[in-house]
Design a protein around this motif. Structure first.
Motif, mmCIF file in Angstrom:
data_model
loop_
_atom_site.group_PDB
_atom_site.id
_atom_site.type_symbol
_atom_site.label_atom_id
_atom_site.label_comp_id
_atom_site.label_asym_id
_atom_site.label_seq_id
_atom_site.Cartn_x
_atom_site.Cartn_y
_atom_site.Cartn_z
ATOM 1 N N GLY A 1 0.829 -1.198 0.000
ATOM 2 C CA GLY A 1 0.000 0.000 0.000
ATOM 3 C C GLY A 1 0.856 1.236 0.000
ATOM 4 N N ILE A 59 -4.779 6.982 1.671
ATOM 5 C CA ILE A 59 -4.254 5.765 1.049
ATOM 6 C C ILE A 59 -4.509 5.869 -0.442
ATOM 7 C CG2 ILE A 59 -4.439 3.265 0.866
ATOM 8 C CD1 ILE A 59 -5.400 3.307 3.805
ATOM 9 N N LEU A 61 -3.717 0.257 -2.735
ATOM 10 C CA LEU A 61 -3.745 -0.874 -1.814
ATOM 11 C C LEU A 61 -3.931 -2.134 -2.639
ATOM 12 C CD1 LEU A 61 -3.787 -1.931 1.109
ATOM 13 C CD2 LEU A 61 -6.252 -1.656 1.055
ATOM 14 N N GLY A 79 -6.730 -5.848 4.171
ATOM 15 C CA GLY A 79 -6.793 -4.521 3.572
ATOM 16 C C GLY A 79 -7.599 -3.521 4.379
#
Length: 47
Positions: free
Chosen positions: A23, A30, A33, A45
């Motif tokens: 990631g 984020i 990922l 995740g």
């Protein structure tokens, strides 16, 4: 992605020396990922 690697924003998740996922993050965001298909839907995740 190269700039993320240069700025140390890439993280990897290892389980018993096996790559489970990667990631990229910048503070609370984020941007990427990836979880290996064998490990998907097992919570790796999620936070």
């Amino acid at each position: 992605m190269a700039s993320d690697i240069e700025n140390v924003f890439v993280r990897v998740l290892l389980l018993d020396d096996c790559l489970v996922g990667t990631g990229s993050c910048n503070e609370n965001h984020i941007s990427r990922l990836f979880v290996v298909s064998d490990f998907q839907k097992k919570g790796y995740g999620s936070s």
